[in-house]
Write a protein that holds these residues in place. Structure first.
Motif, PDB file in Angstrom:
ATOM      1  N   GLY A 155       3.316 -83.367 -19.791  1.00 60.11           N
ATOM      2  CA  GLY A 155       2.619 -82.257 -20.413  1.00 60.11           C
ATOM      3  C   GLY A 155       2.245 -82.474 -21.856  1.00 60.11           C
ATOM      4  O   GLY A 155       1.735 -81.551 -22.498  1.00 60.11           O
ATOM      5  N   VAL A 176       3.396 -79.273 -23.151  1.00 61.70           N
ATOM      6  CA  VAL A 176       3.687 -78.295 -22.110  1.00 61.70           C
ATOM      7  C   VAL A 176       5.085 -78.577 -21.577  1.00 61.70           C
ATOM      8  O   VAL A 176       5.499 -79.733 -21.451  1.00 61.70           O
ATOM      9  CB  VAL A 176       2.642 -78.371 -20.981  1.00 61.70           C
ATOM     10  N   SER A 205       2.771 -79.703 -14.908  1.00 60.17           N
ATOM     11  CA  SER A 205       2.656 -79.687 -16.370  1.00 60.17           C
ATOM     12  C   SER A 205       1.396 -80.398 -16.828  1.00 60.17           C
ATOM     13  O   SER A 205       0.734 -79.957 -17.772  1.00 60.17           O
ATOM     14  CB  SER A 205       3.897 -80.334 -16.992  1.00 60.17           C
ATOM     15  N   ARG A 211       4.034 -70.172 -18.079  1.00 64.21           N
ATOM     16  CA  ARG A 211       3.289 -71.298 -18.634  1.00 64.21           C
ATOM     17  C   ARG A 211       3.426 -71.278 -20.139  1.00 64.21           C
ATOM     18  O   ARG A 211       2.759 -70.510 -20.836  1.00 64.21           O
ATOM     19  CB  ARG A 211       1.816 -71.225 -18.243  1.00 64.21           C
TER      20      ARG A 211
END
Length: 750
Positions: A417, A437, A444, A483
């Motif tokens: 991420g 992320v 991700s 998220r």
């Protein structure tokens, strides 16, 4: 006779002294042993390997280990199925059939009799042989014996060897199949699996093997189009004796220097295995029928007699009798290839039970190839996802130099991420972005790609950094309630030598000054993206020329062995040390600086992905910038031409006056037509001459082909033909139209 490795060894009967030497014509001395010289059989339990403990099991191609009994040479498994001590090869040639009969008699009395082999003569000679004075040689249990060592044979069991030989042969066959399938299963890619099949079967099961695979190999549920083509993927065979060197070659020659090696019928003049490289399967042909049947067949069967020439190619010799097995390789859904097992004339032919062995090997190989192809496709998708999610190359905007690095958390998880980006903005500015992320999975990575695309779109609107983070926070909430990501967004202006930074829960950047001082910038931490309802604050700081800004993700400074602030202090000290080594009067090379920063990672510091973005601030000197405000009047184009001519004269670029005046007049005229507020005109001299015209109208100009009766519409056509590059960017307060011209030779920026 034996064709499979076994771990049961015991005293050798005297009748074994008459057995052939060096393994017989299809099997040179040591060919049945392991390539690493361990001399250990591949039989025995495989629990240690299957549970992941201890060494991997010995390859199935390894032969019977030496007994080490005094008064006799090492015992080997010969190609004709006999087991006995090494004796000169010439005796085997002289004795002929008598030696083979004696070998069969000795083999029938041994507990390592071959599964599926024909029974030899009565074991009276073996029973009358004296026991080995050295007795059975003990050995510690190895990784192949993790399920319990097999009992050693003794002289008392010799009388019952013939009656128990079928059970022993079946046990040896099962042990061989187990060891071979474990070796095949150890491969993770296509080449390793095919190599495992070849090494497990040659010379233990066959003297040579040819492996054909479909080209291209179908992946998953894909239905192949076009004709089915098989490509020869790999061949393997016994080594000729003259390939051996040193003591091994001397021993194989029997000490007399005379080499008598009978090659396989399919061996060519150069010792290779001549076969067709490509084979197209004809619908309704013999090869298609054999492959459709899935089960292995002997080369002497009705279908295989026509299928083998079709597979090997016209003109290539085909072995007669049961000396070849054609085994289709069927994956989960379809046949993906074929394997051909071959035996030399000096070796016993294949038996009916060998078809079962070939079927097991073919099945495990085909399923392994299917998994390897699927794994390769997943790895390809992961690499492509990483390539598209992260920039292939960084831009080279005016006044700043950039370098970057990305390291995944592990080789098996190449996408995560973390991301970075550099986005050119109007006014020769550049946006620097780094984000992280949560997690380093495919999910991700997908979220990271969406956030990166959103950041690029917001950057093109020229929104302030705090506003960009606010919109990213809203986008993360739309993607899902869980998220979350951290992000740092900075905008560098090379004209004003200032940088504006907004932070969303990300580690603070580090600024390395020209004198060697490393400073952790005081940036408000903010809340991570996805929390919602949080305001982000931006700060504006000096960005002196020669300084280096380092943006990074927490994988660089945080691990299970250290907290984030300890890692930040180590990073700051590492940057200061690197700057002192290169000198205090000039900054360290940017690429080398990134590599040196990554060298600070220890063995336990790779817990997360790492994204690194370094920016070297060069800036643009005030003497290379000319800036004016023009009222939206009819006289504005004329004033713009005069201002541009004056700046070009000051810079010594009189050669560009005509081109610049024409293009500036066209762009300013278009801006004045729609603007309500003053129009801005700026000239920048760097490695190129850049002109920027801004107004408050959001409508972007579009190039079009004007008709002959039109009075206008040709301005952008001239700009497109005369300028080196040009473009238009929409801003929150309007737009900017810019174009660039190359500087005359020898008139570079001073």
């Amino acid at each position: 006779m034996t064709e499979y490795p076994t771990s049961q060894e015991g005293p050798q009967p005297a009748a074994a002294a008459a057995t052939p030497a060096q393994g017989g014509p299809g099997l040179p001395a040591g060919a049945g042993g392991a390539a690493d010289g361990r001399g250990r059989g591949a039989s025995g339990g495989g629990c240690a390997d299957e549970l992941g403990h201890g060494k991997a099991p010995a390859p199935a191609a390894e032969g019977v280990r030496d007994t080490g009994a005094s008064g006799a040479g090492p015992v080997r498994a010969h190609a004709d199925g006999g087991i006995g001590p090494d004796v000169p090869r010439q005796r085997r040639t002289r004795d002929g059939a008598a030696a083979r009969n004696a070998s069969a008699a000795a083999a029938s009395a041994l507990p390592a009799a071959a599964p599926g082999a024909a029974a030899g003569p009565a074991p009276e000679a073996a029973a009358a042989a004296p026991a080995d004075p050295a007795g059975p040689q003990a050995r510690p249990p190895g990784p192949d014996d993790a399920c319990g060592p097999l009992p050693e044979a003794t002289a008392d069991t010799a009388d019952a060897a013939e009656g128990a030989s079928p059970a022993r042969r079946e046990g040896d066959r099962l042990r061989f199949v187990g060891a071979a399938t474990r070796r095949i299963a150890r491969g993770i890619d296509l080449d390793e699996i095919v190599l495992g099949l070849c090494r497990a079967t040659v010379p233990t099961f066959s003297d040579a093997i040819l492996v054909y695979l479909r080209d291209p190999l179908p992946v998953g549920d894909e239905r192949p189009v076009g004709p089915v083509v098989l490509r020869l993927r790999r061949t393997d065979r016994l080594r000729p004796i003259d390939d051996l060197t040193g003591a091994e070659g001397a021993g194989a020659a029997g000490g007399a220097g005379e080499l008598d090696f009978s090659q396989l019928p399919l061996l060519g003049p150069q010792g290779d295995l001549p076969a067709a490289e490509l084979c197209e399967i004809m619908p309704g042909g013999a090869l298609a029928e054999v492959l459709r049947g899935v089960r292995p067949v002997f080369g002497s069967s009705a279908g295989a007699q026509d299928a083998l020439p079709e597979l090997l190619g016209a003109g290539h010799p085909v072995p007669r009798g049961r000396r070849a097995i054609l085994a289709p390789l069927r994956g989960r859904r379809r046949v993906i290839g074929a394997a051909v097992f071959l035996r030399s004339p000096e070796r016993p032919a294949f038996e009916q039970n060998d078809l079962l062995v070939a079927a097991q090997l073919a099945t495990h190989t085909a399923l392994g190839i299917d998994k390897a192809v699927l794994y390769g496709r997943e790895a390809y998708i992961a690499d492509e996802l990483q390539r598209t999610m992260l920039p292939d190359s960084l831009p080279q905007p005016t006044g700043v130099r950039l370098a970057s690095r990305y390291l995944p958390a592990a080789e098996t998880a190449r996408v995560g991420g973390d991301w970075y980006d550099a986005i050119p903005l109007p006014g020769s500015r550049v946006a620097l972005v780094v984000g992280d992320v949560m997690g380093h999975s495919m999910t991700s990575a997908a979220i990271m790609g969406q956030l990166r695309t959103t950041a690029q779109t917001l950057a093109q609107l020229d929104l302030p950094p705090a506003e960009v983070l606010h919109h990213l926070d809203e986008q993360a909430q739309r993607l899902g309630s869980d998220r979350m990501a951290t992000c740092l967004y900075a905008v560098y202006d090379p004209v004003s030598h200032r940088i504006t930074i907004a932070n969303a829960g990300h580690p603070p950047p580090v600024l390395l000054h020209l004198g060697g001082r490393a400073e952790v910038l005081r940036v408000p931490p903010g809340a991570p993206i996805g929390v919602g309802g949080v305001d982000f604050e931006a700060v504006e700081l000096d960005a002196p020329a020669g300084a280096t800004l380092l943006l990074y993700t927490d994988g660089l400074v945080e691990s299970r062995l250290r907290d984030v602030w300890t890692g930040i202090d180590q990073l700051r000290e590492r940057l200061a040390t690197t700057a002192q080594l290169t000198g205090l009067d000039h900054p360290p090379p940017l690429e080398a600086l990134c590599d040196d920063v990554l060298d600070m990672l220890g063995p336990g510091d790779r817990d997360d992905d790492i994204a690194l973005l370094a920016a070297r601030f060069d800036g643009i000197a005030p003497s290379d910038v000319a800036y004016w405000f023009l009222d939206p009047e009819e006289t504005a184009p004329g004033r713009a031409r005069r201002f541009a001519r004056r700046a070009l004269t000051r810079w010594g670029l009189e050669e560009l006056e005509d081109s610049v005046e024409l293009l500036v007049s066209e762009v300013v005229t278009n801006a004045v037509r729609y603007a309500e507020r003053p129009v801005t005109l700026r000239l920048l001299r760097t490695d190129v001459l850049r002109c920027e015209v801004g107004d408050d109208s959001p409508q972007l100009p579009r190039q079009r082909r004007a008709r002959e009766t039109d009075e206008g519409g040709r301005g952008l056509f001239l700009v497109n033909r005369m300028a080196r590059r040009w473009g238009a960017t929409r801003l929150s307060s309007g737009k900017v139209v810019w174009f660039e011209l190359s500087l005359p030779a020898g008139r570079d920026r001073r």
